[in-house]
Design an enzyme around this catalytic site. Structure first.
Site, PDB file in Angstrom:
ATOM      1  N   LYS A 143      -3.538   4.876   6.474  1.00  0.00           N
ATOM      2  CA  LYS A 143      -3.844   5.539   7.459  1.00  0.00           C
ATOM      3  C   LYS A 143      -3.253   6.868   7.888  1.00  0.00           C
ATOM      4  O   LYS A 143      -2.388   7.308   7.152  1.00  0.00           O
ATOM      5  CB  LYS A 143      -2.918   4.767   8.739  1.00  0.00           C
ATOM      6  CG  LYS A 143      -3.289   3.617   9.302  1.00  0.00           C
ATOM      7  CD  LYS A 143      -2.078   3.255  10.669  1.00  0.00           C
ATOM      8  CE  LYS A 143      -1.995   1.453  10.544  1.00  0.00           C
ATOM      9  NZ  LYS A 143      -1.779   0.766   9.289  1.00  0.00           N
TER      10      LYS A 143
ATOM     11  N   ARG B 159       7.018  -0.276   2.217  1.00  0.00           N
ATOM     12  CA  ARG B 159       6.874  -1.391   2.996  1.00  0.00           C
ATOM     13  C   ARG B 159       5.700  -2.197   2.416  1.00  0.00           C
ATOM     14  O   ARG B 159       4.725  -1.519   1.877  1.00  0.00           O
ATOM     15  CB  ARG B 159       6.530  -0.915   4.447  1.00  0.00           C
ATOM     16  CG  ARG B 159       5.351   0.013   4.672  1.00  0.00           C
ATOM     17  CD  ARG B 159       5.523   0.976   5.943  1.00  0.00           C
ATOM     18  NE  ARG B 159       4.548   1.897   6.097  1.00  0.00           N
ATOM     19  CZ  ARG B 159       4.356   3.231   5.679  1.00  0.00           C
ATOM     20  NH1 ARG B 159       5.227   3.560   4.807  1.00  0.00           N
ATOM     21  NH2 ARG B 159       3.383   3.766   5.986  1.00  0.00           N
TER      22      ARG B 159
ATOM     23  N   ARG C  48     -10.160  -7.925  10.090  1.00  0.00           N
ATOM     24  CA  ARG C  48     -10.058  -8.691   8.807  1.00  0.00           C
ATOM     25  C   ARG C  48     -10.818  -9.708   9.226  1.00  0.00           C
ATOM     26  O   ARG C  48     -10.720 -11.115   9.073  1.00  0.00           O
ATOM     27  CB  ARG C  48      -8.576  -9.213   8.902  1.00  0.00           C
ATOM     28  CG  ARG C  48      -7.682  -8.234   8.383  1.00  0.00           C
ATOM     29  CD  ARG C  48      -6.454  -8.708   7.664  1.00  0.00           C
ATOM     30  NE  ARG C  48      -5.546  -7.595   7.444  1.00  0.00           N
ATOM     31  CZ  ARG C  48      -4.101  -7.064   7.897  1.00  0.00           C
ATOM     32  NH1 ARG C  48      -3.765  -7.679   8.880  1.00  0.00           N
ATOM     33  NH2 ARG C  48      -3.773  -6.284   7.308  1.00  0.00           N
TER      34      ARG C  48
ATOM     35  N   CYS D 291     -12.671  -7.315  15.000  1.00  0.00           N
ATOM     36  CA  CYS D 291     -11.428  -7.602  14.020  1.00  0.00           C
ATOM     37  C   CYS D 291     -11.599  -6.959  12.756  1.00  0.00           C
ATOM     38  O   CYS D 291     -12.795  -6.987  12.247  1.00  0.00           O
ATOM     39  CB  CYS D 291     -11.159  -9.215  13.958  1.00  0.00           C
ATOM     40  SG  CYS D 291      -9.888  -9.404  12.606  1.00  0.00           S
TER      41      CYS D 291
ATOM     42  N   CYS E  95     -10.930 -11.665  17.763  1.00  0.00           N
ATOM     43  CA  CYS E  95     -11.539 -10.533  18.542  1.00  0.00           C
ATOM     44  C   CYS E  95     -12.793  -9.905  17.897  1.00  0.00           C
ATOM     45  O   CYS E  95     -12.863 -10.064  16.713  1.00  0.00           O
ATOM     46  CB  CYS E  95     -10.477  -9.260  18.193  1.00  0.00           C
ATOM     47  SG  CYS E  95      -8.831  -9.629  18.908  1.00  0.00           S
TER      48      CYS E  95
ATOM     49  N   ASP F 200     -12.405   0.222  12.718  1.00  0.00           N
ATOM     50  CA  ASP F 200     -12.485   0.024  11.364  1.00  0.00           C
ATOM     51  C   ASP F 200     -13.903  -0.369  10.984  1.00  0.00           C
ATOM     52  O   ASP F 200     -14.684  -0.841  11.883  1.00  0.00           O
ATOM     53  CB  ASP F 200     -11.644  -0.761  10.802  1.00  0.00           C
ATOM     54  CG  ASP F 200     -10.367  -0.311  10.814  1.00  0.00           C
ATOM     55  OD1 ASP F 200     -10.055   0.670  10.280  1.00  0.00           O
ATOM     56  OD2 ASP F 200      -9.282  -1.228  11.403  1.00  0.00           O
TER      57      ASP F 200
ATOM     58  N   ASP G 190      -7.617   4.175   9.420  1.00  0.00           N
ATOM     59  CA  ASP G 190      -7.407   3.627   8.192  1.00  0.00           C
ATOM     60  C   ASP G 190      -8.690   4.051   7.465  1.00  0.00           C
ATOM     61  O   ASP G 190      -9.670   3.585   7.417  1.00  0.00           O
ATOM     62  CB  ASP G 190      -7.335   2.001   8.477  1.00  0.00           C
ATOM     63  CG  ASP G 190      -6.005   1.433   8.152  1.00  0.00           C
ATOM     64  OD1 ASP G 190      -5.530   1.634   7.208  1.00  0.00           O
ATOM     65  OD2 ASP G 190      -5.541   0.897   9.175  1.00  0.00           O
TER      66      ASP G 190
ATOM     67  N   CYS H 263      -5.686 -16.997  14.310  1.00  0.00           N
ATOM     68  CA  CYS H 263      -5.063 -16.431  15.564  1.00  0.00           C
ATOM     69  C   CYS H 263      -5.622 -17.190  16.704  1.00  0.00           C
ATOM     70  O   CYS H 263      -6.518 -18.212  16.899  1.00  0.00           O
ATOM     71  CB  CYS H 263      -5.877 -15.034  15.663  1.00  0.00           C
ATOM     72  SG  CYS H 263      -5.865 -13.874  14.388  1.00  0.00           S
TER      73      CYS H 263
ATOM     74  N   ARG I 159       0.921  -1.140  -0.074  1.00  0.00           N
ATOM     75  CA  ARG I 159      -0.184  -0.005   0.014  1.00  0.00           C
ATOM     76  C   ARG I 159       0.936   1.311   0.081  1.00  0.00           C
ATOM     77  O   ARG I 159       0.314   2.114  -0.818  1.00  0.00           O
ATOM     78  CB  ARG I 159      -0.964  -0.100   1.434  1.00  0.00           C
ATOM     79  CG  ARG I 159      -2.079   1.072   1.121  1.00  0.00           C
ATOM     80  CD  ARG I 159      -2.704   1.032   2.635  1.00  0.00           C
ATOM     81  NE  ARG I 159      -2.802  -0.358   3.552  1.00  0.00           N
ATOM     82  CZ  ARG I 159      -3.861  -1.087   3.254  1.00  0.00           C
ATOM     83  NH1 ARG I 159      -5.018  -0.986   2.606  1.00  0.00           N
ATOM     84  NH2 ARG I 159      -3.818  -2.335   3.983  1.00  0.00           N
ATOM     85  N   TYR I 160       1.942   1.203   0.804  1.00  0.00           N
ATOM     86  CA  TYR I 160       3.013   2.495   0.922  1.00  0.00           C
ATOM     87  C   TYR I 160       4.026   2.056   0.016  1.00  0.00           C
ATOM     88  O   TYR I 160       4.442   1.067  -0.001  1.00  0.00           O
ATOM     89  CB  TYR I 160       3.247   2.474   2.245  1.00  0.00           C
ATOM     90  CG  TYR I 160       1.851   2.836   3.239  1.00  0.00           C
ATOM     91  CD1 TYR I 160       1.274   4.211   3.308  1.00  0.00           C
ATOM     92  CD2 TYR I 160       1.663   1.858   4.000  1.00  0.00           C
ATOM     93  CE1 TYR I 160       0.302   4.283   4.145  1.00  0.00           C
ATOM     94  CE2 TYR I 160       0.603   1.725   4.926  1.00  0.00           C
ATOM     95  CZ  TYR I 160      -0.300   3.185   4.770  1.00  0.00           C
ATOM     96  OH  TYR I 160      -1.513   3.191   5.969  1.00  0.00           O
TER      97      TYR I 160
HETATM   98  S1  SF4 Z   1      -7.582  -8.056  15.518  1.00  0.00           S
HETATM   99 FE1  SF4 Z   1      -8.191  -9.700  14.190  1.00  0.00          FE
HETATM  100  S2  SF4 Z   1      -6.221 -10.326  13.310  1.00  0.00           S
HETATM  101 FE2  SF4 Z   1      -5.807  -9.200  15.378  1.00  0.00          FE
HETATM  102  S3  SF4 Z   1      -5.731 -10.891  16.801  1.00  0.00           S
HETATM  103 FE3  SF4 Z   1      -7.858 -10.072  16.847  1.00  0.00          FE
HETATM  104  S4  SF4 Z   1      -8.769 -11.552  15.438  1.00  0.00           S
HETATM  105 FE4  SF4 Z   1      -6.629 -11.781  14.899  1.00  0.00          FE
END
Ligand code: SF4
Length: 376
Positions: A339, A116, A134, A132, A129, A295, A332, A125, A112-113
């Site tokens: 960002k 990097r 993603r 999340c 979360c 997000d 973001d 994971c 994206r940048y």
């Molecule tokens: S935010 Fe998403 S990618 Fe990061 S630890 Fe939590 S579930 Fe996994």
């Protein structure tokens, strides 16, 4: 089943992710396990099952033990226990809210940048979360861990783009991989001369600290590049003695640590909690780096604050807490535009005719810069 009994459970196998064995042994994945552990009342089981059919659920035993089931607003539970509100998408929410896919030239790379890239090694994971960004990509049965061929192609991309100064290992959580796999990746990066920095984004030191073994720390050092570990932590209670010890293993080995936190309604959207979190991180020798505005991930509206609330919290931190405790509050931009810091700003031009600027101090006082010349 009580939490104490769960510690004695035999290993939970996960055919899809053989690299996860150590974490899987101490992880609650099924809604019924959350009920049996006393984390949610049985009458919520049907709701939990509905959410789990849509989004991945996982909670390590260490995190489960931090939850007070008698507190309906427990900030750890709010991050990991599914909620029916997740099934309601709000206007503007997007499956890929930060636009990873629009900037992915080959599988596993997000470029994206200019200087990097992200290298997304895994899409799993140790915990999932509820906020999340993603969430449509991570979890069992979603996108797969990079195959050896895909990893080779991703590394080829890095090798052939000499403007790539920094490689950010992310996912999913890259520290869910075995030290052997990580060492292979780090050695491959070691051979790419123009890559000078390897950054690792992880939640492992807080949610599965036992994974931070000397072997894992040694694997990260195998690149012989400057390696930074960026810890994702959102509440001071996450920094248990085990988590602190895990972080110390990185720092003592010469790996600097930064942090990123997500501003989450009902978790850390008050000045006292945010301040305690930042101080706890600094006490662990971790420099707060980013505070992310939530997000626009699907079904997360109930966990997002307003940007005005976020800016007010940053003002509360400013000046009253050490400069070491100040992260940058960032958004973001949806669509993959990257960002940007979102303030607050302390500088303004008082009117269009003024040559001087007006700057606000941490008490809200306003001062001209440069100061007006004293009357002679
Ligand atoms: S935010 Fe998403 S990618 Fe990061 S630890 Fe939590 S579930 Fe996994």
């Amino acid at each position: 089943m009580a939490l104490g009994e769960l510690t004695k459970r035999s290993r939970v196998t996960d055919a899809e992710e053989t690299c996860m064995v150590r974490t899987a042994a101490k992880t609650l994945r099924a809604p019924v396990e959350l009920v049996e552990a006393g984390l949610v009342p049985p009458e919520r089981l049907a709701e939990l099952k509905q959410v789990a059919a849509r989004y991945a659920v996982s909670l390590t035993l260490g995190m489960a033990e931090l939850i007070d089931p008698s507190d309906a607003h427990d900030p750890i539970a709010r991050q990991f226990i599914p909620d029916a509100a997740e099934l309601r998408a709000a206007p503007g929410e997007l499956a890929d809210p930060i636009g990873d896919d629009a900037h992915s030239p080959v599988e596993g790379i997000v470029h994206r940048y200019p200087d990097r890239v992200l290298l997304k090694l895994v899409h799993v994971c140790p915990v999932y979360c509820r906020f999340c960004f993603r969430r449509e990509m991570v979890g069992p049965g979603r996108r797969r861990t990079l195959s050896r061929q895909a990893l080779a192609a991703a590394l080829d991309y890095v090798r052939t783009h000499s403007d790539i100064w920094e490689v950010i290992l992310t996912g999913g959580d890259p520290l869910i991989l075995s030290p052997r796999r990580l060492r292979e990746v780090m050695r491959a990066l070691a051979a790419i001369e123009h890559v000078k920095i390897v950054r690792v984004h992880t939640r492992v030191p807080v949610v599965a600290p036992a994974r931070v073994t000397p072997a894992l720390v040694g694997a990260l050092k195998a690149s012989r590049k400057a390696v930074y570990v960026v810890l994702h932590a959102n509440h001071p209670r996450e920094l248990t003695n085990h988590a602190r010890a895990a972080c110390a293993r990185f720092v003592d080995a010469g790996i600097p640590m930064l942090s990123q936190s997500v501003l989450i309604r009902g978790v850390n959207d008050d000045a006292a909690t945010l301040s305690d979190l930042m101080r706890a991180l600094v006490e662990c020798r971790i420099k707060p780096y980013y505070l992310h505005h939530g997000d626009l991930a699907p079904g997360t509206a109930h966990l997002r604050t307003t940007i005005e609330d976020g800016r007010a919290l940053m003002r509360a931190l400013h000046g009253r807490r050490s400069g070491l405790c100040q992260p940058t509050y960032v958004l973001d931009i949806p669509g993959g535009h990257g960002k940007s810091p979102i303030g607050p700003s302390y500088l303004r031009r008082p009117n269009s005719e003024s040559d001087a600027l007006e700057i606000e101090d941490f008490n809200g006082g306003r001062h001209l810069y440069p100061p007006a010349a004293p009357a002679s």
